[in-house]
Design a protein around this motif. Structure first.
Motif, PDB file in Angstrom:
ATOM      1  N   ARG A 188       3.629   4.118  -1.069  1.00  0.00           N
ATOM      2  CA  ARG A 188       3.984   4.551  -2.406  1.00  0.00           C
ATOM      3  C   ARG A 188       5.378   4.160  -2.748  1.00  0.00           C
ATOM      4  NH1 ARG A 188       2.850  10.868  -0.620  1.00  0.00           N
ATOM      5  NH2 ARG A 188       3.949  10.045   1.419  1.00  0.00           N
ATOM      6  N   ASN A 189       6.098   4.180  -1.887  1.00  0.00           N
ATOM      7  CA  ASN A 189       7.628   3.675  -2.100  1.00  0.00           C
ATOM      8  C   ASN A 189       8.133   2.862  -1.139  1.00  0.00           C
ATOM      9  OD1 ASN A 189       8.719   5.783  -0.168  1.00  0.00           O
ATOM     10  ND2 ASN A 189       8.172   7.065  -2.044  1.00  0.00           N
TER      11      ASN A 189
ATOM     12  N   GLU B  57       8.795   4.946   2.381  1.00  0.00           N
ATOM     13  CA  GLU B  57       7.489   5.309   3.111  1.00  0.00           C
ATOM     14  C   GLU B  57       7.173   3.930   3.950  1.00  0.00           C
ATOM     15  OE1 GLU B  57       3.695   7.411   2.039  1.00  0.00           O
ATOM     16  OE2 GLU B  57       3.189   5.154   1.465  1.00  0.00           O
TER      17      GLU B  57
ATOM     18  N   ARG C 288       0.804  -0.940  -0.098  1.00  0.00           N
ATOM     19  CA  ARG C 288       0.027   0.008  -0.149  1.00  0.00           C
ATOM     20  C   ARG C 288       0.966   1.253  -0.037  1.00  0.00           C
ATOM     21  NH1 ARG C 288      -5.237  -1.072   1.366  1.00  0.00           N
ATOM     22  NH2 ARG C 288      -5.694  -3.140   2.326  1.00  0.00           N
TER      23      ARG C 288
ATOM     24  N   SER D 228      -2.102  13.144   6.927  1.00  0.00           N
ATOM     25  CA  SER D 228      -1.054  12.957   6.328  1.00  0.00           C
ATOM     26  C   SER D 228       0.239  14.077   6.925  1.00  0.00           C
ATOM     27  CB  SER D 228      -1.059  13.409   4.968  1.00  0.00           C
ATOM     28  OG  SER D 228      -1.534  14.754   4.693  1.00  0.00           O
TER      29      SER D 228
END
Length: 632
Positions: A351-352, A355, A349, A388
């Motif tokens: 992004r990279n 993360e 899940r 976030s």
């Protein structure tokens, strides 16, 4: 470099040399082929224009009648054609003549430009090797040429078909001198030398490139390997971070508990041996496809290759439990070891990779705060409170930060000892506590800004409320931050005496000496010091002996278990007596109900804090519920 490494490197170099030699042999073997092709290409280029001109001279004057009959029986046409062809004769182009194939299959002259005699219809005697070329020229209707290597007068002969009404009627033969061939061969020889030199240069470049490739691979491998443990280091992580497939891996962060204490007690040499031993243990208990990286001092990043038939991550959890058990069993010179693990089962899940690692790292610190020697699993927030980092940055930088307050109550009299300031941010019509976002900003500039805002917010509250006493929660990193220390030391003395600084045990500390010095400086400056979360970790006893604290808060994870667990009951009983013996005031956290309240009074705990008295509220509400006159 050990003997096996030298031997391996020698084998690599030997293989490079063998490979380079084979390439050279192969390329050298191609030279004759290339030479032949090049020679024919140069011949074609150097003679093509002249041959084309000769061919046009014939085709331009083709008669209406049959070409052969016209040449044989029309002297004027034959003479005119002969004169036109003679124009092309030179030192280079020695002979031109026309022949045809009679019905019996023999070749006969039509025109010979080199003699005044009329050879018409005389028999033409081709060389043995020419017969096939002549037949082929008539059949294919294409120009052919032959290089004469055994004849000293003629170098190259061209065979040009004379086409009339799409039929090859005759063949024009043009002989170039031997000197022309020699010129061409000289040019080919020159080009051949150029090719050999080029091959040699290319080979040299190839050898050098292979050597440097070898060196770079070996050096890069060394740059990827941690010199102490022999596993990958952060350099390797930087190299794979953008190419690794997150769908194929589970991220695990593993940290050796209280490793700083081991280093301080037994020395760095023992600490190094333990790190090497743990690295070996991880390699022995993980698969070859798993990636082990030394992420920090005593922190290891593990990328576990997923099983296709285990989408829920049960196998990864079993691996984590197995590693913890193996570490508990591992002993170096009798030292007992434990570890904490943060497991991110939702790597796909992220992004990279970075993360996903951040999420596992946050979960690792949750495991450490929860008592260490345990596994915590990362779960992506699905509630509306999810926030976030970008939103958090905006909130902090626009100063949408405030505090709620919870009283510390004298459980015998009901009076207020002080109010603990608890940070909140306003987000989507809600007030969020730091639990939901503090790990996102740990180690960033936002954390310092956040702490600074909280301190300044409460200093303003104290200026407006002269009788108020407030405690501020401070992490070890806050006390190690010189900017925070400067802010605290610039506060007026009247306010300083009404501020208590609560030392949280939320993170590992790598500079205890500076931490101790800074806290004790603030103590001497006039601040009361409160040791928070006491009983949750081994560092508590270091704080007790090294930091001059007035109050000790017994951790809520201990307090909430005393009604149902005799061991915790006895632990609190002894802690209370211990606090009295060293002249410290104990405060119980998480006083959630009357049962816990009454047991604490029975054990001699005078002060408490928790939902039994009040949940955290804005200042005005808490002042109404616990009037200011009741504060000691």
């Amino acid at each position: 470099m050990n003997l096996s490494s030298r031997k391996r490197n020698f084998i690599y170099l030997f293989l490079i040399l063998i490979f380079s030699f084979l390439i050279f042999v192969y390329m050298y073997s191609l030279i004759p082929v290339l030479e032949g092709r090049l020679e024919r290409r140069i011949i074609n280029i150097s003679t093509k224009d002249l041959i084309s001109a000769v061919q046009r001279a014939v085709e331009k004057n083709l008669p209406e009648r049959d070409f052969i009959i016209t040449v044989l029986y029309n002297p004027d046409y034959r003479k005119n054609l002969r004169e036109n062809l003679k124009i092309f004769l030179s030192e280079r182009l020695k002979y031109i003549f026309l022949i045809y194939k009679d019905p019996s299959g023999r070749y006969r002259y039509l025109i010979d430009t080199t003699t005044q005699e009329n050879p018409v219809n005389l028999l033409f005697m081709p060389l043995k090797e020419e017969i096939k070329i002549l037949d082929k020229t008539l059949k294919t209707k294409k120009i052919h040429f032959k290089i004469h290597k055994e004849v000293s007068t003629i170098g190259i002969t061209y065979y040009v078909p004379v086409i009339q009404r799409k039929e090859a009627k005759a063949i024009l033969i043009a002989d170039f001198s031997f000197e022309v061939l020699q010129e061409i061969k000289s040019l080919v020889s020159l080009v051949q030398k150029g090719i050999i030199i080029s091959i040699s240069i290319i080979l040299l470049i190839l050898v050098v490139a292979l050597y440097y490739f070898y060196r770079n691979v070996i050096l890069k491998q060394r740059a990827y390997i941690d010199s102490l443990t022999g596993i990958y280091n952060r350099n390797y992580l930087e190299d794979i971070r953008d190419v690794i497939d997150l769908n194929k891996y589970t991220v695990m962060m593993l940290d050796i508990d209280f490793f700083k204490n081991i280093n301080d007690t037994y020395g760095h040499q023992v600490g190094d041996e333990i790190l090497k031993g743990i690295a070996r243990l991880l390699k022995e208990n993980l698969r070859q496809g798993d990636i082990i990286i030394r992420y920090g001092g005593e922190e290891f990043l593990i990328l576990l290759k997923n099983y296709r038939e285990d989408p829920e991550g049960k196998w990864s959890l079993q691996v984590a439990e197995k590693l913890l058990e193996k570490i508990r069993e591992y002993k170096y010179k009798g030292i007992n070891l434990t570890a904490s693990i943060g497991l991110n089962l939702e790597t796909h899940r992220a992004r990279n990779l970075m993360e996903a690692i951040k999420q596992a790292d946050i979960t690792l610190y949750k495991a450490k705060r929860a008592g260490r020697n345990r596994i915590e699993i990362y779960k992506e927030a699905k509630a509306p409170r999810e926030i976030s980092l970008a939103e958090l940055k905006d909130i902090i930088e626009t100063n949408q930060v405030l505090c709620f307050y919870q009283p510390i109550i004298n459980m015998r009299t009901g009076s207020v000892l002080y109010y603990e300031a608890l940070a909140r941010i306003q987000y989507k019509n809600e007030y969020l506590s730091p639990v939901s976002y503090i790990d996102l900003i740990k180690g960033t500039f936002l954390y310092f800004k956040f702490t600074k805002i909280i301190i300044e917010y409460n200093l303003n509250i104290l200026k407006e409320n002269k009788d108020l006493i407030i405690s501020l929660n401070m992490s070890p990193s806050d006390f190690l931050n010189e900017d925070i220390i400067k802010i605290l030391k610039s506060v007026e003395k009247d306010i300083v005496r009404r501020v208590k600084l609560e030392v949280l045990e939320t993170e590992d500390v790598h500079n205890y000496n500076t931490l101790r010095e800074n806290i004790n400086k603030l103590k001497k400056f006039g601040y009361d010091i409160v040791l928070d979360d006491f009983g949750a970790g081994y560092v508590d006893f270091y704080y007790l002996t090294e930091i001059e604290a007035n109050f000790i808060k017994i951790d809520g994870s201990v307090i909430r278990k005393i009604p149902h667990n005799e061991q915790y009951y006895k632990l609190v009983k002894h802690l209370v007596q211990f606090c009295k013996d060293i002249n410290k005031t104990p405060i119980a956290e998480f006083v959630e109900n009357k049962e816990i309240h009454d047991i604490l009074l029975e054990l001699g705990v005078e002060y408490g804090q928790g939902y039994y008295f009040s949940k955290p509220l804005p200042l005005e509400q808490i002042k109404k519920k616990f009037p200011i006159e009741k504060q000691l």
